[in-house]
Design a protein around this motif. Sequence first.
Motif, mmCIF file in Angstrom:
data_model
loop_
_atom_site.group_PDB
_atom_site.id
_atom_site.type_symbol
_atom_site.label_atom_id
_atom_site.label_comp_id
_atom_site.label_asym_id
_atom_site.label_seq_id
_atom_site.Cartn_x
_atom_site.Cartn_y
_atom_site.Cartn_z
ATOM 1 N N THR A 153 5.508 1.913 -0.822
ATOM 2 C CA THR A 153 6.226 1.224 -1.912
ATOM 3 C C THR A 153 5.563 -0.115 -2.224
ATOM 4 O O THR A 153 5.393 -0.481 -3.399
ATOM 5 C CB THR A 153 7.694 1.007 -1.520
ATOM 6 N N GLU A 154 5.185 -0.863 -1.197
ATOM 7 C CA GLU A 154 4.529 -2.159 -1.413
ATOM 8 C C GLU A 154 3.190 -1.976 -2.114
ATOM 9 O O GLU A 154 2.833 -2.744 -3.024
ATOM 10 C CB GLU A 154 4.337 -2.861 -0.072
ATOM 11 N N ILE A 155 2.445 -0.964 -1.698
ATOM 12 C CA ILE A 155 1.136 -0.724 -2.314
ATOM 13 C C ILE A 155 1.297 -0.293 -3.771
ATOM 14 O O ILE A 155 0.560 -0.747 -4.662
ATOM 15 C CB ILE A 155 0.365 0.339 -1.517
ATOM 16 N N GLN A 156 2.284 0.577 -4.038
ATOM 17 C CA GLN A 156 2.515 1.045 -5.401
ATOM 18 C C GLN A 156 2.897 -0.114 -6.314
ATOM 19 O O GLN A 156 2.431 -0.206 -7.463
ATOM 20 C CB GLN A 156 3.630 2.101 -5.400
ATOM 21 N N LYS A 157 3.715 -1.023 -5.811
ATOM 22 C CA LYS A 157 4.122 -2.193 -6.603
ATOM 23 C C LYS A 157 2.917 -3.074 -6.922
ATOM 24 O O LYS A 157 2.751 -3.545 -8.060
ATOM 25 C CB LYS A 157 5.181 -2.982 -5.839
ATOM 26 N N TYR A 158 2.064 -3.265 -5.946
ATOM 27 C CA TYR A 158 0.882 -4.097 -6.163
ATOM 28 C C TYR A 158 -0.062 -3.454 -7.182
ATOM 29 O O TYR A 158 -0.581 -4.123 -8.088
ATOM 30 C CB TYR A 158 0.159 -4.324 -4.845
ATOM 31 N N ILE A 197 -3.266 5.392 -2.688
ATOM 32 C CA ILE A 197 -2.199 4.797 -1.866
ATOM 33 C C ILE A 197 -2.261 5.290 -0.423
ATOM 34 O O ILE A 197 -2.295 4.478 0.515
ATOM 35 C CB ILE A 197 -0.819 5.065 -2.498
ATOM 36 N N PRO A 198 -2.283 6.605 -0.156
ATOM 37 C CA PRO A 198 -2.374 7.028 1.248
ATOM 38 C C PRO A 198 -3.676 6.591 1.924
ATOM 39 O O PRO A 198 -3.692 6.340 3.126
ATOM 40 C CB PRO A 198 -2.283 8.559 1.161
ATOM 41 N N GLN A 199 -4.754 6.475 1.159
ATOM 42 C CA GLN A 199 -6.009 6.014 1.748
ATOM 43 C C GLN A 199 -5.917 4.548 2.175
ATOM 44 O O GLN A 199 -6.486 4.153 3.199
ATOM 45 C CB GLN A 199 -7.149 6.201 0.751
ATOM 46 N N ILE A 200 -5.197 3.740 1.386
ATOM 47 C CA ILE A 200 -5.018 2.328 1.758
ATOM 48 C C ILE A 200 -4.216 2.223 3.048
ATOM 49 O O ILE A 200 -4.543 1.434 3.947
ATOM 50 C CB ILE A 200 -4.338 1.555 0.614
ATOM 51 N N VAL A 201 -3.143 3.020 3.163
ATOM 52 C CA VAL A 201 -2.342 3.021 4.391
ATOM 53 C C VAL A 201 -3.202 3.414 5.585
ATOM 54 O O VAL A 201 -3.162 2.780 6.652
ATOM 55 C CB VAL A 201 -1.138 3.967 4.251
ATOM 56 N N SER A 202 -3.995 4.461 5.425
ATOM 57 C CA SER A 202 -4.866 4.915 6.507
ATOM 58 C C SER A 202 -5.896 3.856 6.871
ATOM 59 O O SER A 202 -6.194 3.630 8.055
ATOM 60 C CB SER A 202 -5.572 6.213 6.099
ATOM 61 N N SER A 203 -6.460 3.184 5.861
ATOM 62 C CA SER A 203 -7.450 2.142 6.112
ATOM 63 C C SER A 203 -6.850 0.990 6.900
ATOM 64 O O SER A 203 -7.475 0.449 7.822
ATOM 65 C CB SER A 203 -8.030 1.637 4.793
ATOM 66 N N THR A 239 -11.629 -0.178 -18.001
ATOM 67 C CA THR A 239 -12.236 0.766 -17.057
ATOM 68 C C THR A 239 -11.620 0.638 -15.666
ATOM 69 O O THR A 239 -11.301 1.646 -15.019
ATOM 70 C CB THR A 239 -13.750 0.523 -16.978
ATOM 71 N N LEU A 240 -11.447 -0.597 -15.195
ATOM 72 C CA LEU A 240 -10.869 -0.797 -13.864
ATOM 73 C C LEU A 240 -9.429 -0.288 -13.805
ATOM 74 O O LEU A 240 -9.015 0.323 -12.805
ATOM 75 C CB LEU A 240 -10.930 -2.277 -13.489
ATOM 76 N N ALA A 241 -8.659 -0.527 -14.869
ATOM 77 C CA ALA A 241 -7.281 -0.025 -14.902
ATOM 78 C C ALA A 241 -7.250 1.502 -14.867
ATOM 79 O O ALA A 241 -6.406 2.105 -14.195
ATOM 80 C CB ALA A 241 -6.573 -0.551 -16.150
ATOM 81 N N THR A 242 -8.195 2.138 -15.576
ATOM 82 C CA THR A 242 -8.260 3.601 -15.583
ATOM 83 C C THR A 242 -8.621 4.154 -14.210
ATOM 84 O O THR A 242 -8.044 5.145 -13.740
ATOM 85 C CB THR A 242 -9.288 4.073 -16.621
ATOM 86 N N VAL A 243 -9.572 3.519 -13.532
ATOM 87 C CA VAL A 243 -9.988 3.959 -12.197
ATOM 88 C C VAL A 243 -8.820 3.886 -11.221
ATOM 89 O O VAL A 243 -8.580 4.804 -10.423
ATOM 90 C CB VAL A 243 -11.171 3.115 -11.699
ATOM 91 N N ILE A 244 -8.060 2.811 -11.291
ATOM 92 C CA ILE A 244 -6.918 2.653 -10.377
ATOM 93 C C ILE A 244 -5.833 3.680 -10.691
ATOM 94 O O ILE A 244 -5.239 4.275 -9.785
ATOM 95 C CB ILE A 244 -6.371 1.217 -10.481
ATOM 96 N N ARG A 245 -5.570 3.920 -11.969
ATOM 97 C CA ARG A 245 -4.485 4.825 -12.372
ATOM 98 C C ARG A 245 -4.819 6.278 -12.041
ATOM 99 O O ARG A 245 -3.946 7.050 -11.621
ATOM 100 C CB ARG A 245 -4.208 4.675 -13.866
ATOM 101 N N GLN A 246 -6.061 6.688 -12.172
ATOM 102 C CA GLN A 246 -6.431 8.088 -12.006
ATOM 103 C C GLN A 246 -6.654 8.501 -10.554
ATOM 104 O O GLN A 246 -6.712 9.691 -10.255
ATOM 105 C CB GLN A 246 -7.690 8.387 -12.825
ATOM 106 N N ASP A 247 -6.790 7.557 -9.651
ATOM 107 C CA ASP A 247 -7.036 7.896 -8.246
ATOM 108 C C ASP A 247 -5.696 8.164 -7.558
ATOM 109 O O ASP A 247 -5.006 7.237 -7.121
ATOM 110 C CB ASP A 247 -7.780 6.750 -7.560
ATOM 111 N N GLU A 248 -5.323 9.423 -7.432
ATOM 112 C CA GLU A 248 -4.029 9.792 -6.853
ATOM 113 C C GLU A 248 -3.996 9.611 -5.338
ATOM 114 O O GLU A 248 -2.918 9.485 -4.740
ATOM 115 C CB GLU A 248 -3.702 11.249 -7.196
#
Length: 627
Positions: free
Chosen positions: A515-520, A427-433, A415-424
């Motif tokens: 790129t760093e966030i996508q890799k993580y 990544i930009p929200q993490i940068v903004s945060s 479930t956690l893997a699906t939540v992370i994969r489906q939230d498009e």
Amino acid sequence: MATLTAAKASSPNGSGEGENSPSETAAQIEALWKIHSEMLADTTHAETGTIYARYSYRYQDSIIDQVRTCLEFASQHGIFVPLGHIYYDQARTGRHGRRAGLLQMSDCVLDKLVDTLLVFATNRLFRKSSKCLDFVEQAVSEKRRRVVFVMNGIDSQKDKSWKQFMHYFSMFDESASEMYVDHIRAAHIGKFERRQVTGTLAFGYCGKRVSEIANSKGKFDREIVIHEQEAHWVKEIFAWFVDSKLSINTIIRRLNETPNVPKSRKGIGQWTRQAVIKLLKNKRYLGQWDYGATEAVLLSSKDYVRQIERDTPLRSQDFEELQIISNEQFEKAQSRLLELKQRYRKSKNRSGSIDRPAQILNGLFFCPEHDRTLIVGGSNSHYLICPDCQLVSREHRPLCSYLRRDLALQVLCETLATVIRQDEQLIPQIVSSCQQAVKQFQSLDDSDLDELQRRKQRLKNSLNLLLRQEPESDDQVYDLESHIRERRAELTQIERQLAACKNQTSAALSIPTETEIQKYLTQLEETLLNVAHSGPPAEVDALREILFQLTGGRIDLYQKGERINKTGWLEGRFSVSILSQISREFSEFSNKNEEKSEIKLEFRKPTLHDPRVQQVWSMHQQGMLGK
């Protein structure tokens, strides 16, 4: 007539007791005693005596000199001292009462095996005047024994004022010892400022000899330098704890099982939990050195010394050339130690052993009705159960079904893997945060820090009050535990913020790239799917850290389906901001007020949807035969 002074010349080391071995000391004492027994061979003696001597590194009166002086007094006054009644302690401080020679002498005197106790001086018994007075008072007044301090001229049998003299000398000895401490401390501070060794060094450092002249102990001045081999393992320990998220117990096992790891500074040699935690908290690895951070205080009633932390160290100095760990790495270690202090608890299943799934899920699933964590139970300990639910009948249990642990781990990771994969937009929200966190960090001023300190103190006071409360019922117990958990979580968060403000590192002000966030996120998703399909890894500590981070540390369970055996299942719910939790990996001051969303999990095995099954069941209900 032979003289006792003749034995002094036969001593291989003169009066330098520091070079004598125990066997050499015993041999010299026996030689002195033979002369003493020869001197009293032709005389009658009405008294038998015992001798006590003590030697410490700080005061250089030797055991041999003390015993010789006491035996001379005994020979002159007709007191016979048996060889077996000469007791001594080598290189033992007078602060402690647990000394082998002192305890044996005490039994000898208090059991009335001798008539007289001979001691070189009052400071040979105890450094504390009160202890010396108490012991002598008991021996003289209660046991009617004679006590003589030869060099002080104190004789309890010959002088009526012996108590006053002994009180004066013992007080003077105690004051003198404190004066010596001040002199030694001043010398140590001078060495400390020159970056020289003044005591036991922390793991990762050693001393390099810088002088050719030895001191009174035969030691040379040494400069503090980094021990390359040990420093390598210091870095490994921090990397395991911070980067790999290993537990303290796992780190201990790795250190003790690896043959080329140097042993800890503890006397037992093995790495222990206390040694690893002390290493992770040691600021010397940042190059920040203190002298006199603690004070040795003798607890007289318990006869041991306790290290009490001073308000401020006597001296503080930064030695950049001795830094082993980066500031960022060290602060992350302190933050994780704070979190683990509140979270981790020991958990054992009914057989007394801990397995990997139990370690991963321990403390994560809750029964909301009883507000308590589930424990390992059921058939072969394969399940998680609420023990309070088992106290009522099945039809009234809030949680009727058991939660199979392997299924719970599989469903949760998928479930956690699906939540992370489906939230498009993740990544930009993490940068903004992270950008907002940097602005928040830069806008903090002294008033904000003062407010954080006040909140921290208020939480500590509130937590102490909760811990002192005595619940009167089971409901109050669970309510109290819930409040304590909330206060501890809030306190940990504030302490992390204060630590980040105190050490304004570049890591706290950095903004990660996409790129760093996508890799993580890719690595995180792969880890969760591997666990879901292949089971838990050999090292479960990092996985446990991920699950607690992504779920907020609590999943509430609710009963679903019919309350009939093998027909019901459990539904898990937790509210968390995935954005906020992942942002914490990139910024200590990430926004923790992001909007939370509720995630639901169904913990049941998938059923086969075959139309033929429904057809067969319908024909069976119509009364048709199986054939």
